[in-house]
Write a protein that holds these residues in place. Structure first.
Motif, PDB file in Angstrom:
ATOM      1  N   LYS A  68     -20.781  -2.058  -2.462  1.00  0.00           N
ATOM      2  CA  LYS A  68     -21.900  -1.278  -1.940  1.00  0.00           C
ATOM      3  C   LYS A  68     -21.358   0.027  -1.390  1.00  0.00           C
ATOM      4  O   LYS A  68     -20.374   0.031  -0.668  1.00  0.00           O
ATOM      5  N   GLY A  69     -21.986   1.118  -1.758  1.00  0.00           N
ATOM      6  CA  GLY A  69     -21.593   2.422  -1.252  1.00  0.00           C
ATOM      7  C   GLY A  69     -20.160   2.792  -1.575  1.00  0.00           C
ATOM      8  O   GLY A  69     -19.498   3.461  -0.798  1.00  0.00           O
ATOM      9  N   GLY A  70     -19.661   2.362  -2.715  1.00  0.00           N
ATOM     10  CA  GLY A  70     -18.298   2.678  -3.109  1.00  0.00           C
ATOM     11  C   GLY A  70     -17.247   1.774  -2.489  1.00  0.00           C
ATOM     12  O   GLY A  70     -16.059   1.949  -2.745  1.00  0.00           O
ATOM     13  N   MET A  71     -17.668   0.824  -1.661  1.00  0.00           N
ATOM     14  CA  MET A  71     -16.726  -0.116  -1.049  1.00  0.00           C
ATOM     15  C   MET A  71     -16.728  -1.415  -1.835  1.00  0.00           C
ATOM     16  O   MET A  71     -17.765  -1.844  -2.342  1.00  0.00           O
ATOM     17  N   ILE A  72     -15.570  -2.037  -1.904  1.00  0.00           N
ATOM     18  CA  ILE A  72     -15.437  -3.368  -2.467  1.00  0.00           C
ATOM     19  C   ILE A  72     -15.189  -4.290  -1.283  1.00  0.00           C
ATOM     20  O   ILE A  72     -14.293  -4.038  -0.467  1.00  0.00           O
ATOM     21  N   LEU A  73     -15.987  -5.339  -1.163  1.00  0.00           N
ATOM     22  CA  LEU A  73     -15.947  -6.172   0.037  1.00  0.00           C
ATOM     23  C   LEU A  73     -15.847  -7.647  -0.286  1.00  0.00           C
ATOM     24  O   LEU A  73     -16.404  -8.118  -1.278  1.00  0.00           O
ATOM     25  N   CYS A  74     -15.166  -8.378   0.609  1.00  0.00           N
ATOM     26  CA  CYS A  74     -15.195  -9.830   0.539  1.00  0.00           C
ATOM     27  C   CYS A  74     -16.562 -10.285   1.063  1.00  0.00           C
ATOM     28  O   CYS A  74     -17.301  -9.515   1.679  1.00  0.00           O
ATOM     29  N   ARG A  75     -16.902 -11.519   0.836  1.00  0.00           N
ATOM     30  CA  ARG A  75     -18.207 -12.048   1.255  1.00  0.00           C
ATOM     31  C   ARG A  75     -18.413 -11.906   2.764  1.00  0.00           C
ATOM     32  O   ARG A  75     -19.473 -11.474   3.220  1.00  0.00           O
ATOM     33  N   ASN A  76     -17.400 -12.265   3.551  1.00  0.00           N
ATOM     34  CA  ASN A  76     -17.539 -12.216   5.010  1.00  0.00           C
ATOM     35  C   ASN A  76     -17.806 -10.802   5.515  1.00  0.00           C
ATOM     36  O   ASN A  76     -18.656 -10.593   6.383  1.00  0.00           O
ATOM     37  N   ASP A  77     -17.084  -9.820   4.990  1.00  0.00           N
ATOM     38  CA  ASP A  77     -17.292  -8.441   5.442  1.00  0.00           C
ATOM     39  C   ASP A  77     -18.622  -7.878   4.946  1.00  0.00           C
ATOM     40  O   ASP A  77     -19.270  -7.111   5.648  1.00  0.00           O
ATOM     41  N   TYR A  78     -19.049  -8.274   3.754  1.00  0.00           N
ATOM     42  CA  TYR A  78     -20.351  -7.820   3.262  1.00  0.00           C
ATOM     43  C   TYR A  78     -21.455  -8.321   4.201  1.00  0.00           C
ATOM     44  O   TYR A  78     -22.314  -7.555   4.634  1.00  0.00           O
ATOM     45  N   ILE A  79     -21.411  -9.606   4.535  1.00  0.00           N
ATOM     46  CA  ILE A  79     -22.431 -10.176   5.416  1.00  0.00           C
ATOM     47  C   ILE A  79     -22.337  -9.567   6.806  1.00  0.00           C
ATOM     48  O   ILE A  79     -23.351  -9.258   7.431  1.00  0.00           O
ATOM     49  N   ARG A  80     -21.119  -9.343   7.300  1.00  0.00           N
ATOM     50  CA  ARG A  80     -20.942  -8.746   8.630  1.00  0.00           C
ATOM     51  C   ARG A  80     -21.535  -7.341   8.674  1.00  0.00           C
ATOM     52  O   ARG A  80     -22.198  -6.957   9.639  1.00  0.00           O
TER      53      ARG A  80
END
Length: 167
Positions: A68-80
């Motif tokens: 999202k928004g050019g960031m690649i995130l793990c599940r925990n950080d996406y939800i956070r």
């Protein structure tokens, strides 16, 4: 679209010799390793596909990643950062990756949407509020009566208290 949630499966692919030499989407170098990852329609070294926040190697912690928004995130950080849906819990609209947010009980809100259900005043960091059955109330409009005391205990750990402080 930049603001949409993209959930991608990180698939391990055997490289091996005789195959096409691919470039890593992370470091742009040739992938000569035995294994590589395929995610978001691109190939990655296993050590290059990392969460933009915690730097965890995504191939080691699971088989999905979020973008999202050019960031690649793990599940925990996406939800956070964006809640379970990536949308504001009040208005349901998407939350841009660059936007500041307010959080309460695992829900995420636009700053303008984090308001008292009764008086509609916007709550800001430092304000005390009450979260009752998924609804936010300012300290003065708490259902069921007035203030509990002149100094309310801030939320600590996993203890669920009827009052909370915006941080």
């Amino acid at each position: 679209m930049v603001n949409n949630r993209v959930e991608s499966t990180a698939v391990a692919v055997t490289g091996g010799s005789g195959g096409v030499v691919r470039s890593c989407a992370g470091c742009r170098c040739r992938i000569m390793d035995r294994f590589l990852l395929f995610s978001m329609e691109r190939y990655w070294h296993t050590h290059c596909l990392k969460c933009s926040c915690c730097q965890a190697q995504l191939g080691e912690i699971g088989s999905t990643c979020f973008s999202k928004g050019g960031m690649i995130l793990c599940r925990n950080d996406y939800i956070r950062l964006f809640g379970h849906t990536g949308a504001c819990s009040a208005c349901g609209q998407s939350i841009p990756a660059s936007e500041m947010v307010m959080r309460a009980q695992g829900n995420v809100y636009h700053l303008k949407c984090f308001t008292c259900a009764t008086c509609r005043n916007r709550l800001v960091p430092g304000d005390r509020f009450h979260y009752v059955n998924g609804t936010i109330f300012c300290e003065h409009d708490r259902p069921g009566g007035g203030l509990l005391s002149s100094h309310l205990t801030p939320l600590q750990g996993n203890t669920l208290l009827p009052d909370q402080k915006v941080c």
